[in-house]
Motif scaffolding. Structure first.
Motif, short mmCIF file in Angstrom:
data_model
loop_
_atom_site.label_atom_id
_atom_site.label_comp_id
_atom_site.label_asym_id
_atom_site.label_seq_id
_atom_site.Cartn_x
_atom_site.Cartn_y
_atom_site.Cartn_z
N ALA A 38 -79.69 61.06 24.52
CA ALA A 38 -78.52 60.57 25.25
C ALA A 38 -77.75 59.63 24.33
CB ALA A 38 -78.96 59.85 26.52
N ARG A 39 -76.52 59.32 24.73
CA ARG A 39 -75.73 58.40 23.90
C ARG A 39 -76.33 57.00 23.90
NH1 ARG A 39 -71.40 61.65 25.97
NH2 ARG A 39 -71.31 60.36 27.82
N SER A 42 -78.41 53.69 29.09
CA SER A 42 -77.76 53.78 30.40
C SER A 42 -77.50 55.23 30.80
CB SER A 42 -76.44 53.00 30.41
OG SER A 42 -76.70 51.63 30.22
N GLU A 43 -77.07 56.03 29.84
CA GLU A 43 -76.84 57.44 30.14
C GLU A 43 -78.15 58.13 30.51
OE1 GLU A 43 -73.95 60.58 28.21
OE2 GLU A 43 -75.78 60.43 26.99
N ARG A 46 -79.06 57.30 33.99
CA ARG A 46 -78.28 58.07 34.96
C ARG A 46 -78.82 59.49 35.13
NH1 ARG A 46 -74.25 55.36 32.23
NH2 ARG A 46 -73.52 57.24 31.16
N GLU A 52 -76.26 61.84 36.79
CA GLU A 52 -75.65 62.69 35.77
C GLU A 52 -76.54 63.92 35.58
OE1 GLU A 52 -72.95 62.25 33.76
OE2 GLU A 52 -72.42 60.17 34.10
#
Length: 200
Positions: A38-39, A42-43, A46, A52
């Motif tokens: 993930a980036r 937090s991503e 999600r 997400e």
């Protein structure tokens, strides 16, 4: 061809981007990746929370498992399906996910050996009682239902003796008694029988 000393070496370990193409594959490509990035944290949070869409680790889901689940749901006439690593992991997920101490399981007396062992030997260690009945005889199954029966567990065609369960009658019995009918449909597959259409 020899690598020049000042040229960067191509990464052999890290993933590189797919080649550019104006065309797309006719068949979904296999995605052998085990880990997804993930980036930032937090991503990934999600994705874990379901806010997400995405993947984290292949054991928890992957693009190919999701595509397979969608195809199987269509074949089975199901809203959703869950992909597991084996038939026994699927049976275990159902039994351990739906039963609790004090429940009773009524299992077909001609189940696959490992399923029989799980139901009759392992579940009682967790306070889940199990009795066996002939799944081809709905009257015999009905006579064995107890007040605390939570589930009837059968194979459509038993392995290895090939006894055929009366799925339609068992589905009606399960509906009348308010119990779950769980069906292992390995041999016929949904191409020959769709247990969900019969009350499973």
């Amino acid at each position: 061809m020899e690598q020049q000393p000042n040229q960067p070496r191509p990464s052999l370990v890290r993933r590189t981007a797919l080649p550019a193409s104006v065309t797309t594959p006719l068949v979904p490509p296999l995605c052998p990746s085990v880990v997804y990035r993930a980036r930032d944290a937090s991503e990934m949070d999600r994705v874990y929370e379901g806010a997400e869409a995405g993947f984290t680790y292949a054991r928890e889901g992957s693009p190919n498992a999701e595509l397979l689940a969608e195809k199987l749901a269509g074949l089975e006439g199901a809203e959703r399906t869950l992909i597991t690593s084996s038939g026994m992991s699927a049976v275990s997920a159902v039994l351990l996910g739906l039963l609790r101490s004090g429940d009773h399981v009524l299992a077909g007396n001609q189940l696959y050996g490992r399923t029989h062992r799980l139901a009759s030997r392992e579940l009682p260690r967790f306070g889940v009682a199990c009795d066996l009945a002939d799944a081809s005889d709905a009257a015999a199954v009905a006579a064995a239902v107890r007040p605390n029966t939570r589930m009837i567990l059968v194979e459509v065609v038993s392995n290895p003796l090939l006894r055929v369960a009366d799925v339609a009658a068992l589905g009606e019995l399960a509906r009348q008694r308010g119990v779950l009918l769980v069906v292992d449909n390995t041999f016929p597959t949904p191409l020959a029988l769709r247990p969900l259409a019969h009350g499973a």
